[in-house]
Design a protein around this motif. Sequence first.
Motif, PDB file in Angstrom:
ATOM      1  N   GLN A  88       0.909  -1.316  -0.122  1.00 10.70           N
ATOM      2  CA  GLN A  88       0.094   0.242   0.126  1.00 10.70           C
ATOM      3  C   GLN A  88       0.891   1.379  -0.133  1.00 10.70           C
ATOM      4  OE1 GLN A  88      -2.267  -0.779   3.559  1.00 10.70           O
ATOM      5  NE2 GLN A  88      -3.939  -1.652   2.348  1.00 10.70           N
ATOM      6  N   ARG A  89       1.852   1.062  -0.217  1.00  6.83           N
ATOM      7  CA  ARG A  89       2.999   2.224   0.068  1.00  6.83           C
ATOM      8  C   ARG A  89       3.432   2.494  -1.461  1.00  6.83           C
ATOM      9  NH1 ARG A  89       2.945   4.870   4.675  1.00  6.83           N
ATOM     10  NH2 ARG A  89       3.204   3.504   6.649  1.00  6.83           N
ATOM     11  N   PRO A  90       3.721   3.982  -1.523  1.00  7.49           N
ATOM     12  CA  PRO A  90       4.242   4.551  -2.937  1.00  7.49           C
ATOM     13  C   PRO A  90       5.612   4.333  -3.205  1.00  7.49           C
ATOM     14  CG  PRO A  90       4.101   6.381  -1.317  1.00  7.49           C
ATOM     15  CD  PRO A  90       3.360   5.052  -0.706  1.00  7.49           C
ATOM     16  N   VAL A  91       6.367   3.549  -2.245  1.00  2.18           N
ATOM     17  CA  VAL A  91       7.913   3.252  -2.352  1.00  2.18           C
ATOM     18  C   VAL A  91       8.001   1.747  -2.436  1.00  2.18           C
ATOM     19  CG1 VAL A  91      10.124   3.283  -1.332  1.00  2.18           C
ATOM     20  CG2 VAL A  91       8.639   5.244  -1.476  1.00  2.18           C
ATOM     21  N   PRO A  92       8.424   1.104  -3.425  1.00  2.40           N
ATOM     22  CA  PRO A  92       8.323  -0.448  -3.567  1.00  2.40           C
ATOM     23  C   PRO A  92       8.935  -1.183  -2.557  1.00  2.40           C
ATOM     24  CG  PRO A  92       9.000   0.639  -5.729  1.00  2.40           C
ATOM     25  CD  PRO A  92       8.868   1.799  -4.501  1.00  2.40           C
ATOM     26  N   LEU A  93       8.461  -2.347  -2.257  1.00  2.00           N
ATOM     27  CA  LEU A  93       8.962  -3.308  -1.302  1.00  2.00           C
ATOM     28  C   LEU A  93      10.415  -3.553  -1.600  1.00  2.00           C
ATOM     29  CD1 LEU A  93       6.144  -5.901  -1.250  1.00  2.00           C
ATOM     30  CD2 LEU A  93       6.900  -4.413   0.622  1.00  2.00           C
ATOM     31  N   GLY A  94      11.327  -3.854  -0.360  1.00  2.00           N
ATOM     32  CA  GLY A  94      12.566  -4.208  -0.635  1.00  2.00           C
ATOM     33  C   GLY A  94      13.680  -3.197  -0.662  1.00  2.00           C
ATOM     34  N   LEU A  95      13.194  -1.901  -0.675  1.00  2.00           N
ATOM     35  CA  LEU A  95      14.138  -0.571  -0.430  1.00  2.00           C
ATOM     36  C   LEU A  95      14.229  -0.419   1.136  1.00  2.00           C
ATOM     37  CD1 LEU A  95      13.121   1.379  -3.374  1.00  2.00           C
ATOM     38  CD2 LEU A  95      14.635  -0.224  -3.473  1.00  2.00           C
ATOM     39  N   ALA A  96      15.591   0.343   1.372  1.00  2.00           N
ATOM     40  CA  ALA A  96      15.571   0.588   2.840  1.00  2.00           C
ATOM     41  C   ALA A  96      14.776   1.563   3.388  1.00  2.00           C
ATOM     42  CB  ALA A  96      17.129   0.862   2.985  1.00  2.00           C
ATOM     43  N   ALA A  97      14.143   2.361   2.322  1.00  2.00           N
ATOM     44  CA  ALA A  97      13.383   3.578   2.887  1.00  2.00           C
ATOM     45  C   ALA A  97      12.057   3.033   3.040  1.00  2.00           C
ATOM     46  CB  ALA A  97      13.452   4.672   1.734  1.00  2.00           C
ATOM     47  N   THR A  98      11.309   2.164   2.543  1.00  2.00           N
ATOM     48  CA  THR A  98      10.064   1.702   2.565  1.00  2.00           C
ATOM     49  C   THR A  98       9.682   1.517   4.163  1.00  2.00           C
ATOM     50  OG1 THR A  98      10.495   0.481   0.345  1.00  2.00           O
ATOM     51  CG2 THR A  98       8.280   0.001   1.583  1.00  2.00           C
TER      52      THR A  98
END
Length: 535
Positions: free
Chosen positions: A331-341
Amino acid sequence: MKSRLALRACLLAASLLMATAAPARTPADQLVIGVSMNNLLSLDPAAATGNDVVEIACNVYDYLVELDPLDTSRVLPGLAQSWAIAEDGRSITFKLRRGARFHSGHAVSAHDAAWSLQRVLKLNLALATPWKSYGFTAKNVEQAIRAVDDDTLVIELPAPTDPHLVLYTLGTSVSAVVLDRKTVLQHEKNGDMGAAWLTTHAAGSGPFRLDQWRAKELLLMSRFDGYWREPAKLRRVVLRHMTESQSLRLMLGRGDLDIATGMSVPDIEAMKRTPDAEVHAVKRGTLYYVAVSAKDPKFADVRVRQAVLRHLIDFDGINAVVMPHYGVYHQRPVPLGLAATLPEPGYKLDAEAARRLLAEAGHANGFKTTIRVVAESPFTNIATSLQATLAKAGIEASILPGTGNQVYGAMRERNFEIIVGRGGGGAEPHPHSSLRALAYNPDNRDQAKLSNFQGWRTSFSDPRLNELIEKALLQRDERQQTQTYQEVQRVFDTVVPAMQPVSQMVDTVVLHKSVRNFVGHPSATTRLREVYKQR
């Protein structure tokens, strides 16, 4: 004598029957792929959009750099054997390898690489968008992107940005392929820089050459024996336009196909139980979403957006029933798997909460609306679910199915109410890739025509969101940058933009067990040069 003749006839008939019943097999040196080419509208690297063309381009053309399919943050050499980022982060210098040749026989040079990128900005078609976001324009690109000599390419960044993101774009975007400048210009008409010709042709240096493309029918590629690495293991790759999942399953099962893409969930599950098939799934950065138009008076009200996008989508049901093999809950605008998510916000279907918000906004009895959707799975399935859950709050939604061009065309014109779609960048392993597409909108005027920013298409813009996205991009300290991107997501939660991610794309392909060395790429740049068959 008659009995012996009769026996021979019976044996011959039996052998013919067995031959007919024997499973078909594709040629050992050819790879036959069943794939929908509905959204393959152009092969021109300056204009072609969508994942379908990426998987063709990365086999016909070469990129300066490539991203490791097993760790996309790792940049690998392509036509550039080395590169260096300036200390101030404002330029990247590439050294190209010698000995690479285009399919025409022309030598590959830094001049070709510079011209290819310049062409994208000068034509200013769909694929110019990421480069314009870095500050490149048709006016400055010749100075900013230039060949110093045959082996040296310099890219100076006109505006401050993260140079690593530029490297990722060079390794993923169709716009970054290196064209055979001489061949393309031989086909130039009326100053179009070869655009008309490149719509259906190619001029690359990749492991395969394009032989033929018949829209929505067939695409043929053959091995380029002069490839600078070494010739591909397969002699030919055949893409067959197929949209029916049961046909894909049948043909894969009897050996008429080596790879099938776009199969339905029941057919994929059935193929899992087939001893001659293997299922490969790759998570992509692209997101499935529900979007509304903030230009519409109803959806301009944050309470209506919150009701529809946060409380009237059955996130759990869609991801449990519709999305297996297509996507995973996100449900986030930043994809899964990134440190910022950040962790998931946990939005749930809550019709009662939605009705309260709608009543506060003056829609106690609901309203009528339309849902535009590409007439393919899983889009239509998501739209059907959404139609049912909207009805729980009195919203009567009609589904308007269409082609990708019809649906996204209406979105680009900002002429829609609700859309179920897929997008958001995500090819580059960097938060800005998705945020630039989904949330960033620096100019919300109609005349700005920022149609390749999906945030602009929804007519929603938030100054704080824009400011934070711009700030994060320029931060050189990795920890601070991660924290700022996390703040972007918290603001996204608060302001309720007009686009809500539902699921992160999973690309599922089914292979015949004889196919070896197939490695699906999260950025869609799936290269086939090492693929072969073992029987």
